[in-house]
Design an enzyme around this catalytic site. Structure first.
Site, short mmCIF file in Angstrom:
data_model
loop_
_atom_site.label_atom_id
_atom_site.label_comp_id
_atom_site.label_asym_id
_atom_site.label_seq_id
_atom_site.Cartn_x
_atom_site.Cartn_y
_atom_site.Cartn_z
N TYR A 1 0.83 -1.20 0.00
CA TYR A 1 0.00 0.00 0.00
C TYR A 1 0.86 1.25 0.00
O TYR A 1 1.87 1.32 0.70
CB TYR A 1 -0.89 0.04 1.25
CG TYR A 1 -1.90 -1.07 1.35
CD1 TYR A 1 -2.24 -1.85 0.24
CD2 TYR A 1 -2.55 -1.34 2.54
CE1 TYR A 1 -3.18 -2.86 0.33
CE2 TYR A 1 -3.49 -2.34 2.65
CZ TYR A 1 -3.81 -3.11 1.55
OH TYR A 1 -4.74 -4.09 1.64
N GLU B 1 -19.70 0.94 21.42
CA GLU B 1 -20.76 1.11 20.42
C GLU B 1 -21.32 2.54 20.39
O GLU B 1 -22.02 2.89 19.44
CB GLU B 1 -21.86 0.07 20.63
CG GLU B 1 -21.37 -1.32 20.20
CD GLU B 1 -22.39 -2.42 20.42
OE1 GLU B 1 -23.22 -2.28 21.34
OE2 GLU B 1 -22.35 -3.41 19.67
#
Ligand code: NI
Length: 398
Positions: free
Chosen positions: A302, A376
């Site tokens: 990458y 969350e």
């Protein structure tokens, strides 16, 4: 820390985003094998009424469009990665992986669920923007033969032509509620090399008749470590690490070959070229000086992830509307590589980091750890932030 008050439409869908994230967490799949995930994404997008849903791109990739109703305009791509890691999960959560040895230990379950949440918000807010949003669910970020490049090669940046790209990564070492945004290089490139030294074997007691591949390879290791300290601008960091050294089989045999493997990490295309050039020169020169030869296999992974300054300023202003200016932090570059870089090579954009750590909840484990989890509470924040960035980008002048 106090969490931001989310826009009401985002607040309303948070339970659904949490449920999607838990479903994805329970059903992790490795790179290019995200069949269940991809099917789930397509079903969700169909139910939302997203347009031009295309699946099977670069294997399991999915794209879809959401057209604004404020007329013609630009197209912005929002990207999420979908893959998990080959890790046996050790978290206590009730929605732990049902696929032993595979785990969402980097938060890509959250990225996918959040982009589905963004899709839901933007289909309801079509009257707030011109142009279109292209949702991009990418396979295989982790493998370093990632899904971004083949998706681009398959044409996801055209039809319609994409003008800018945005995405986010959750970060467990930063608290939920904070978002890290900034222009310039933010993640390193990741190249790999193998250097095979060819010397001449011989008896351990008669070294002068041999060309000792172990000694040549040792000198190469030592030489490679001087590249960073003597050839590279210290203000533009580079890492060169030799991570594997194999040679020999017996106590009295000088082996004729030795093999080195390692990685090179850089934050700029210039240093990436320089490090590769110097690595080859050093290995070849050191070997030649001792009568040995080398074969070098240099494999570019990458590229560095480089955010556009203007796009990052736009994203920071948008995200501040969600989390407050004080909670938008200047981006701190990190060494791990990321194939969002390919999108950002092709188009201006910004990849930002959304804090998902929470010490009180015990969510402190690093990414790629068997106990990694995300708070969350990040999910609603991430949805609101990315949706706001897209809307502001499409409404911006020029
Ligand atoms: Ni990741």
């Amino acid at each position: 820390m106090t969490l931001p008050t989310l826009p009401p439409d985002v607040d309303e869908i948070v339970p659904g985003v949490v449920a999607d994230r838990r479903y994805l967490h329970e059903n992790p799949e490795l790179g290019f094998d995200e069949h269940v995930t991809s099917k789930f994404v397509v079903e969700r997008l169909e139910a939302l009424g997203a347009e031009d849903i295309q699946s099977g791109i670069a294997g399991t990739g999915v794209t879809a469009l959401i057209h604004g109703t404020r007329g013609e305009g630009k197209c912005v791509l929002l990207r999420a990665d979908m893959d998990a890691l080959p890790i046996l999960e050790e978290t206590p959560v009730e929605f732990a992986s049902q696929n032993p040895g595979v785990m969402h230990a980097c938060g890509h379950d959250g990225h996918t669920a959040m982009l589905l949440g963004v899709a839901r918000i933007l289909t309801e807010r079509r009257d707030q923007f011109p142009g279109s949003v292209k949702l991009c669910f990418q396979p295989s970020e982790e493998a370093n033969a990632g899904g971004a490049k083949p998706m681009i090669e398959a044409g996801v940046l055209e039809n319609p032509h994409v003008d800018a790209c945005f995405g986010q990564h959750v970060m467990s070492d930063r608290p939920t509620g904070e978002v890290w945004v900034g222009g310039g290089p933010i993640q390193a490139s990741a190249d790999m090399f193998t250097i095979t030294v060819q010397g001449k074997g011989g008896h351990g007691a008669i070294p002068h008749t041999a060309i000792d591949s172990i000694m040549v390879a040792s000198d190469i290791v030592s030489g490679l470590h001087k590249i960073v300290s003597r050839n590279i601008d210290p203000l533009d960091p580079v890492v060169i690490s030799v991570c594997s050294f194999h040679s020999g089989t017996a106590f009295n045999v000088i082996p004729d070959t030795a093999e080195l493997k390692g990685t090179v990490r850089t934050f700029s295309p210039e240093n990436r070229d320089l490090a590769e050039k110097r690595l080859k020169e050093v290995a070849e020169g050191v070997a030649a000086a001792q009568g040995a030869t080398v074969t070098i296999d240099y494999d570019r992974g990458y590229p560095p992830t480089i955010n556009d300054d203007a796009m990052s300023a736009l994203a920071a202003a948008s995200i501040a509307k969600i989390v407050g200016e004080d909670n938008v932090k200047p981006m701190v570059p990190i060494m791990p590589a990321e194939d969002m870089s390919y999108f950002l090579e092709e188009r201006p954009g910004c990849y930002f980091m959304t804090g998902c750590g929470n010490e009180e909840k015990g969510i402190v484990w690093p990414h790629h750890h068997p106990r990694f989890d995300l708070d969350e509470d990040v999910l609603g924040i991430g949805v609101a932030a990315l949706a706001q960035v897209a809307i502001d980008y499409l409404n911006a002048e020029s």
